[in-house]
Design a protein around this motif. Structure first.
Motif, PDB file in Angstrom:
ATOM      1  N   HIS A 120       0.847  -1.164   0.000  1.00 42.26           N
ATOM      2  CA  HIS A 120       0.000   0.000   0.000  1.00 42.26           C
ATOM      3  C   HIS A 120       0.886   1.218   0.000  1.00 42.26           C
ATOM      4  O   HIS A 120       2.013   1.174   0.488  1.00 42.26           O
ATOM      5  N   HIS A 121       0.333   2.315  -0.490  1.00 47.91           N
ATOM      6  CA  HIS A 121       1.027   3.581  -0.325  1.00 47.91           C
ATOM      7  C   HIS A 121       1.167   3.870   1.169  1.00 47.91           C
ATOM      8  O   HIS A 121       0.247   3.605   1.955  1.00 47.91           O
ATOM      9  N   PRO A 122       2.314   4.415   1.608  1.00 50.36           N
ATOM     10  CA  PRO A 122       2.501   4.675   3.046  1.00 50.36           C
ATOM     11  C   PRO A 122       1.403   5.531   3.670  1.00 50.36           C
ATOM     12  O   PRO A 122       1.044   5.324   4.829  1.00 50.36           O
ATOM     13  N   ASP A 123       0.855   6.486   2.925  1.00 54.16           N
ATOM     14  CA  ASP A 123      -0.219   7.310   3.470  1.00 54.16           C
ATOM     15  C   ASP A 123      -1.476   6.483   3.733  1.00 54.16           C
ATOM     16  O   ASP A 123      -2.175   6.687   4.728  1.00 54.16           O
ATOM     17  N   VAL A 124      -1.769   5.550   2.836  1.00 57.19           N
ATOM     18  CA  VAL A 124      -2.919   4.661   3.018  1.00 57.19           C
ATOM     19  C   VAL A 124      -2.686   3.758   4.217  1.00 57.19           C
ATOM     20  O   VAL A 124      -3.583   3.532   5.040  1.00 57.19           O
ATOM     21  N   TYR A 125      -1.462   3.224   4.345  1.00 54.09           N
ATOM     22  CA  TYR A 125      -1.158   2.351   5.480  1.00 54.09           C
ATOM     23  C   TYR A 125      -1.333   3.100   6.802  1.00 54.09           C
ATOM     24  O   TYR A 125      -1.968   2.593   7.735  1.00 54.09           O
ATOM     25  N   ARG A 126      -0.776   4.307   6.888  1.00 55.16           N
ATOM     26  CA  ARG A 126      -0.864   5.062   8.137  1.00 55.16           C
ATOM     27  C   ARG A 126      -2.312   5.344   8.513  1.00 55.16           C
ATOM     28  O   ARG A 126      -2.689   5.299   9.683  1.00 55.16           O
ATOM     29  N   ALA A 127      -3.145   5.655   7.509  1.00 57.77           N
ATOM     30  CA  ALA A 127      -4.543   5.988   7.784  1.00 57.77           C
ATOM     31  C   ALA A 127      -5.343   4.776   8.237  1.00 57.77           C
ATOM     32  O   ALA A 127      -6.321   4.914   8.980  1.00 57.77           O
ATOM     33  N   SER A 128      -4.943   3.583   7.815  1.00 55.76           N
ATOM     34  CA  SER A 128      -5.770   2.397   8.029  1.00 55.76           C
ATOM     35  C   SER A 128      -5.263   1.469   9.119  1.00 55.76           C
ATOM     36  O   SER A 128      -5.937   0.494   9.452  1.00 55.76           O
ATOM     37  N   ALA A 129      -4.102   1.733   9.693  1.00 53.52           N
ATOM     38  CA  ALA A 129      -3.433   0.738  10.526  1.00 53.52           C
ATOM     39  C   ALA A 129      -3.833   0.755  11.991  1.00 53.52           C
ATOM     40  O   ALA A 129      -3.427  -0.138  12.730  1.00 53.52           O
ATOM     41  N   HIS A 130      -4.628   1.719  12.431  1.00 52.07           N
ATOM     42  CA  HIS A 130      -4.830   1.896  13.864  1.00 52.07           C
ATOM     43  C   HIS A 130      -6.211   1.405  14.305  1.00 52.07           C
ATOM     44  O   HIS A 130      -7.237   1.724  13.708  1.00 52.07           O
ATOM     45  N   LYS A 131      -6.221   0.652  15.405  1.00 54.52           N
ATOM     46  CA  LYS A 131      -7.424  -0.044  15.854  1.00 54.52           C
ATOM     47  C   LYS A 131      -8.577   0.882  16.243  1.00 54.52           C
ATOM     48  O   LYS A 131      -9.734   0.575  15.929  1.00 54.52           O
ATOM     49  N   PRO A 132      -8.342   1.999  16.941  1.00 53.52           N
ATOM     50  CA  PRO A 132      -9.491   2.837  17.311  1.00 53.52           C
ATOM     51  C   PRO A 132     -10.293   3.309  16.095  1.00 53.52           C
ATOM     52  O   PRO A 132     -11.530   3.237  16.100  1.00 53.52           O
ATOM     53  N   GLY A 133      -9.602   3.786  15.073  1.00 54.32           N
ATOM     54  CA  GLY A 133     -10.303   4.217  13.869  1.00 54.32           C
ATOM     55  C   GLY A 133     -10.947   3.060  13.132  1.00 54.32           C
ATOM     56  O   GLY A 133     -12.028   3.202  12.536  1.00 54.32           O
ATOM     57  N   GLN A 134     -10.307   1.902  13.158  1.00 50.78           N
ATOM     58  CA  GLN A 134     -10.858   0.734  12.473  1.00 50.78           C
ATOM     59  C   GLN A 134     -12.218   0.336  13.032  1.00 50.78           C
ATOM     60  O   GLN A 134     -13.111  -0.076  12.283  1.00 50.78           O
ATOM     61  N   LEU A 135     -12.380   0.432  14.349  1.00 53.21           N
ATOM     62  CA  LEU A 135     -13.667   0.047  14.935  1.00 53.21           C
ATOM     63  C   LEU A 135     -14.796   0.937  14.421  1.00 53.21           C
ATOM     64  O   LEU A 135     -15.905   0.459  14.149  1.00 53.21           O
ATOM     65  N   VAL A 136     -14.529   2.232  14.275  1.00 48.95           N
ATOM     66  CA  VAL A 136     -15.536   3.145  13.742  1.00 48.95           C
ATOM     67  C   VAL A 136     -15.840   2.801  12.288  1.00 48.95           C
ATOM     68  O   VAL A 136     -17.006   2.724  11.869  1.00 48.95           O
ATOM     69  N   TRP A 290     -20.305 -13.340  12.828  1.00 53.42           N
ATOM     70  CA  TRP A 290     -18.904 -12.943  12.771  1.00 53.42           C
ATOM     71  C   TRP A 290     -18.733 -11.596  13.465  1.00 53.42           C
ATOM     72  O   TRP A 290     -19.487 -10.661  13.208  1.00 53.42           O
ATOM     73  N   VAL A 291     -17.713 -11.515  14.337  1.00 52.80           N
ATOM     74  CA  VAL A 291     -17.407 -10.283  15.062  1.00 52.80           C
ATOM     75  C   VAL A 291     -16.028  -9.807  14.648  1.00 52.80           C
ATOM     76  O   VAL A 291     -15.039 -10.541  14.758  1.00 52.80           O
ATOM     77  N   PHE A 292     -15.949  -8.574  14.178  1.00 56.78           N
ATOM     78  CA  PHE A 292     -14.703  -7.973  13.703  1.00 56.78           C
ATOM     79  C   PHE A 292     -13.798  -7.614  14.877  1.00 56.78           C
ATOM     80  O   PHE A 292     -14.237  -6.977  15.841  1.00 56.78           O
ATOM     81  N   TYR A 293     -12.525  -8.027  14.790  1.00 61.79           N
ATOM     82  CA  TYR A 293     -11.510  -7.599  15.749  1.00 61.79           C
ATOM     83  C   TYR A 293     -10.655  -6.472  15.181  1.00 61.79           C
ATOM     84  O   TYR A 293     -10.533  -5.404  15.766  1.00 61.79           O
ATOM     85  N   GLU A 294     -10.013  -6.736  14.054  1.00 60.61           N
ATOM     86  CA  GLU A 294      -9.093  -5.747  13.480  1.00 60.61           C
ATOM     87  C   GLU A 294      -8.716  -6.147  12.066  1.00 60.61           C
ATOM     88  O   GLU A 294      -9.000  -7.265  11.621  1.00 60.61           O
ATOM     89  N   CYS A 295      -8.063  -5.218  11.379  1.00 62.16           N
ATOM     90  CA  CYS A 295      -7.507  -5.479  10.052  1.00 62.16           C
ATOM     91  C   CYS A 295      -6.074  -4.975  10.032  1.00 62.16           C
ATOM     92  O   CYS A 295      -5.818  -3.812  10.357  1.00 62.16           O
ATOM     93  N   ASN A 296      -5.155  -5.849   9.663  1.00 64.18           N
ATOM     94  CA  ASN A 296      -3.755  -5.450   9.513  1.00 64.18           C
ATOM     95  C   ASN A 296      -3.487  -5.220   8.023  1.00 64.18           C
ATOM     96  O   ASN A 296      -3.500  -6.171   7.244  1.00 64.18           O
ATOM     97  N   PRO A 297      -3.266  -3.968   7.602  1.00 63.16           N
ATOM     98  CA  PRO A 297      -3.052  -3.703   6.179  1.00 63.16           C
ATOM     99  C   PRO A 297      -1.715  -4.200   5.653  1.00 63.16           C
ATOM    100  O   PRO A 297      -1.459  -4.105   4.449  1.00 63.16           O
TER     101      PRO A 297
END
Length: 325
Positions: A120-136, A290-297
């Motif tokens: 992924h582009h580094p900007d995309v990775y940084r935006a998507s990698a963090h769990k608090p935002g992922q839950l939203v 199915w219950v979502f935990y997280e996504c590792n990009p």
């Protein structure tokens, strides 16, 4: 020296078996590949880029050892957790941090400006990698998530925990390893705790708590472009049932179907972050939800491919070469 069009750049640590599998799959398709780590730039990798006008963008060359690639011929970039640039020891200590920042931005932003596919582009990775935002994002996408708490307020955490009415999961909020004296870096696993286990140490940093999910098994869902590879992970030990990463030897793998509503939610999640790859972790409840935990990009997948024979490397090669399957 040789030069050719249509290269895929693989930017990863040299000892990365996941990147090795992608390079192998590209080689089998006779796709030219230039692989390097950012830690080789600028000492062993040379960049020469020119910008003239909008029509041409950045042109020039990227060279490593005896291989030279035309920037305007790069078709895709597989950017997988590379190191930082390592400057020459000839650079004075007072200038080293500055020189590293110049090398990092110079290389990555030149490549980012090319009309090439990224994973992924580094900007995309940084935006998507963090769990608090992922839950939203997951909730917005229609996925079920556990009730969660993040913070360092002990009294508030205890009040929240009592509303759960059962055990809690304590897990790191960030994917950072712990470096203990005379030991290799170690992962902090998910732990099952009770509200009574929360003490004053909770106030020393941010903590991540969730309701404990009474799972039947977990699923690692590997998504590459539009392809989904859902695999059940069955834990055979107490440690693995708490966190399967704690005991790989106790795991068994099984390909399973993915519910239509979950698949659609995952697609919305991916689109929300502009991801074309993700390693998703789900818990499957006894009733099948199915219950979502997280996504590792940038999550690992080679162990899933090895255990199941799924063509995950081939899917990467298809996406990086523009062949949609």
């Amino acid at each position: 020296m040789t030069a050719s069009r249509g290269h895929v750049l693989v930017i990863a640590e040299q000892l990365d078996p996941t990147a090795d599998l992608v390079v192998q799959a590209l080689n089998e398709r006779h796709v030219p590949v230039l692989r390097f780590d950012l830690s080789e730039f600028p000492v062993a990798v040379t960049l020469a880029a020119e910008h003239r006008d909008v029509a041409h963008g950045w042109t020039g060359t990227l060279a490593r050892r005896e291989q030279t690639v035309r920037l305007e011929g790069v078709r895709a970039v597989y950017y997988r957790r590379p190191g930082l640039p390592a400057v020459s020891p000839d650079v004075a200590e007072v200038y080293r941090e500055w020189a590293v920042s110049q090398a990092l931005v110079g290389m990555v932003q030149i490549l980012a400006s090319l009309p090439a596919a990224w994973m992924h582009h580094p900007d995309v990775y940084r935006a998507s990698a963090h769990k608090p935002g992922q839950l939203v994002t997951a909730t917005t996408a229609g996925l079920q998530v556990p009730r969660s708490f993040i913070g360092n307020d002990l009294a508030a955490a205890r009040r929240w925990g009592r509303t759960i009415g059962g055990p809690l999961a304590s897990k790191p909020v960030a994917a950072a390893s712990l470096q203990l004296p005379d030991s290799p870096p170690t992962m902090i696993p998910t732990r099952r705790i009770d509200v009574s286990d929360l003490d004053e140490s909770f106030e020393l940093t941010a903590h991540y708590l969730q309701e404990w999910v009474p799972k039947k098994y977990e699923v690692r869902l590997t998504v590459v472009g539009q392809q989904m590879f859902p695999v059940a992970i069955h834990a055979g030990s107490d440690a693995a049932r708490d966190d399967w990463r704690s005991d790989y030897d106790a795991l068994e793998y099984e390909q399973v179907p993915i519910p239509d509503d979950v698949a659609e939610g995952v697609r919305r999640f991916m689109a929300g972050y502009r991801l074309n790859y993700g390693a998703f972790d789900f818990a499957v409840l006894p009733d099948g939800r199915w219950v979502f935990y997280e996504c590792n990009p940038a999550g690992q997948w080679q162990f899933i491919a090895a255990a199941t024979g799924l063509p995950i490397a081939e899917a990467h090669a298809s996406l990086l070469t523009g062949v949609i399957t």
